[in-house]
Design a protein around this motif. Structure first.
Motif, PDB file in Angstrom:
ATOM      1  N   SER A  36       4.594  -0.663  -9.166  1.00 50.28           N
ATOM      2  CA  SER A  36       3.593   0.408  -9.203  1.00 50.28           C
ATOM      3  C   SER A  36       2.246  -0.104  -8.721  1.00 50.28           C
ATOM      4  CB  SER A  36       3.446   0.937 -10.633  1.00 50.28           C
ATOM      5  OG  SER A  36       4.678   1.441 -11.084  1.00 50.28           O
ATOM      6  N   ASN A  37       1.257   0.790  -8.671  1.00 47.06           N
ATOM      7  CA  ASN A  37      -0.120   0.466  -8.288  1.00 47.06           C
ATOM      8  C   ASN A  37      -0.244   0.107  -6.806  1.00 47.06           C
ATOM      9  OD1 ASN A  37      -0.806   0.763 -11.016  1.00 47.06           O
ATOM     10  ND2 ASN A  37      -0.435  -1.400 -11.402  1.00 47.06           N
ATOM     11  N   PRO A  38       0.008   1.055  -5.906  1.00 50.28           N
ATOM     12  CA  PRO A  38      -0.066   0.767  -4.468  1.00 50.28           C
ATOM     13  C   PRO A  38      -1.355   0.040  -4.086  1.00 50.28           C
ATOM     14  CG  PRO A  38       0.710   2.994  -4.839  1.00 50.28           C
ATOM     15  CD  PRO A  38       0.301   2.450  -6.176  1.00 50.28           C
ATOM     16  N   GLY A  39      -1.182  -1.064  -3.345  1.00 50.71           N
ATOM     17  CA  GLY A  39      -2.308  -1.864  -2.890  1.00 50.71           C
ATOM     18  C   GLY A  39      -2.890  -2.775  -3.955  1.00 50.71           C
ATOM     19  N   HIS A  46      11.621  -7.109  -3.993  1.00 49.10           N
ATOM     20  CA  HIS A  46      12.008  -6.357  -2.800  1.00 49.10           C
ATOM     21  C   HIS A  46      10.797  -5.524  -2.404  1.00 49.10           C
ATOM     22  CE1 HIS A  46      14.287  -3.954   0.036  1.00 49.10           C
ATOM     23  NE2 HIS A  46      13.704  -2.891  -0.494  1.00 49.10           N
ATOM     24  N   GLY A  47      10.188  -5.863  -1.275  1.00 48.79           N
ATOM     25  CA  GLY A  47       9.027  -5.122  -0.799  1.00 48.79           C
ATOM     26  C   GLY A  47       7.711  -5.556  -1.417  1.00 48.79           C
ATOM     27  N   ALA A  73       0.825  -1.221   0.000  1.00 51.45           N
ATOM     28  CA  ALA A  73       0.000   0.000   0.000  1.00 51.45           C
ATOM     29  C   ALA A  73       0.854   1.264   0.000  1.00 51.45           C
ATOM     30  CB  ALA A  73      -0.951  -0.012   1.192  1.00 51.45           C
ATOM     31  N   ASP A  74       2.004   1.238   0.704  1.00 49.68           N
ATOM     32  CA  ASP A  74       2.841   2.448   0.763  1.00 49.68           C
ATOM     33  C   ASP A  74       3.761   2.589  -0.458  1.00 49.68           C
ATOM     34  OD1 ASP A  74       4.897   0.650   1.148  1.00 49.68           O
ATOM     35  OD2 ASP A  74       5.403   1.353   3.151  1.00 49.68           O
ATOM     36  N   ASN A  75       4.078   1.478  -1.123  1.00 50.42           N
ATOM     37  CA  ASN A  75       4.894   1.473  -2.347  1.00 50.42           C
ATOM     38  C   ASN A  75       6.195   2.259  -2.209  1.00 50.42           C
ATOM     39  OD1 ASN A  75       5.481   0.774  -5.008  1.00 50.42           O
ATOM     40  ND2 ASN A  75       4.612   2.647  -5.790  1.00 50.42           N
ATOM     41  N   SER A  76       6.766   2.278  -1.041  1.00 48.82           N
ATOM     42  CA  SER A  76       7.943   3.109  -0.799  1.00 48.82           C
ATOM     43  C   SER A  76       9.150   2.747  -1.677  1.00 48.82           C
ATOM     44  CB  SER A  76       8.329   3.057   0.677  1.00 48.82           C
ATOM     45  OG  SER A  76       8.529   1.704   1.063  1.00 48.82           O
ATOM     46  N   THR A  77       9.660   1.544  -1.539  1.00 49.38           N
ATOM     47  CA  THR A  77      10.861   1.165  -2.299  1.00 49.38           C
ATOM     48  C   THR A  77      10.708  -0.195  -2.967  1.00 49.38           C
ATOM     49  OG1 THR A  77      11.853   0.148  -0.340  1.00 49.38           O
ATOM     50  CG2 THR A  77      12.360   2.475  -0.745  1.00 49.38           C
ATOM     51  N   ALA A  78       9.484  -0.622  -3.193  1.00 54.17           N
ATOM     52  CA  ALA A  78       9.258  -1.954  -3.751  1.00 54.17           C
ATOM     53  C   ALA A  78       9.718  -2.023  -5.209  1.00 54.17           C
ATOM     54  CB  ALA A  78       7.782  -2.318  -3.651  1.00 54.17           C
ATOM     55  N   TRP A  79      10.266  -3.178  -5.575  1.00 48.75           N
ATOM     56  CA  TRP A  79      10.620  -3.449  -6.963  1.00 48.75           C
ATOM     57  C   TRP A  79      10.471  -4.943  -7.226  1.00 48.75           C
ATOM     58  CZ3 TRP A  79      14.561  -6.924  -7.228  1.00 48.75           C
ATOM     59  CH2 TRP A  79      15.534  -6.912  -6.227  1.00 48.75           C
TER      60      TRP A  79
END
Length: 114
Positions: A69-72, A100-101, A43-49
């Motif tokens: 992309s696309n939080p949540g 990652h994330g 949901a926060d999409n901070s550093t996810a890849w």
């Protein structure tokens, strides 16, 4: 003429999928390959890849890493290509993924004769 063959492997949320296409005698085949890797974006999409590498018969065909992309929601990496398979030759397509994330949801390889 023989009917077009199709193959699929659905690895679910595994990190690696391998599709084996057996050899055929008497003709060259043109095969269309579709590889799809789906992840859940936090949901926060901070550093996810998420990343995917596709190998054909042990040799790197394609590789990509992108920000998720696309939080949540879900996001994906897709790779589509064609390959000619020589008479009496087998084909092995392997997809390897990293995250990652993000959370792995589905890894699928589909192939069909053209």
């Amino acid at each position: 003429m023989p009917s077009a063959e199709q193959w699929q492997v659905d690895a679910g949320d595994a990190d690696v999928a391998t599709l084996h296409i057996p050899p055929v005698q008497g003709r060259t085949r043109r095969v269309h390959i579709d590889v799809r890797f789906v992840v859940q974006c936090p949901a926060d999409n901070s550093t996810a890849w998420h990343a995917m590498t596709v190998e054909v018969n042990g040799r790197r065909e394609w590789s990509r890493q992108i920000a998720t992309s696309n939080p949540g929601q879900t996001d994906s990496l897709d790779y589509h290509f064609r390959i000619d398979v020589a008479v009496a030759a087998a084909l092995r397509v392997r997809a390897m993924t990293r995250v990652h994330g993000a959370v792995r949801r589905r890894l699928v390889i589909e192939a069909g004769e053209a």
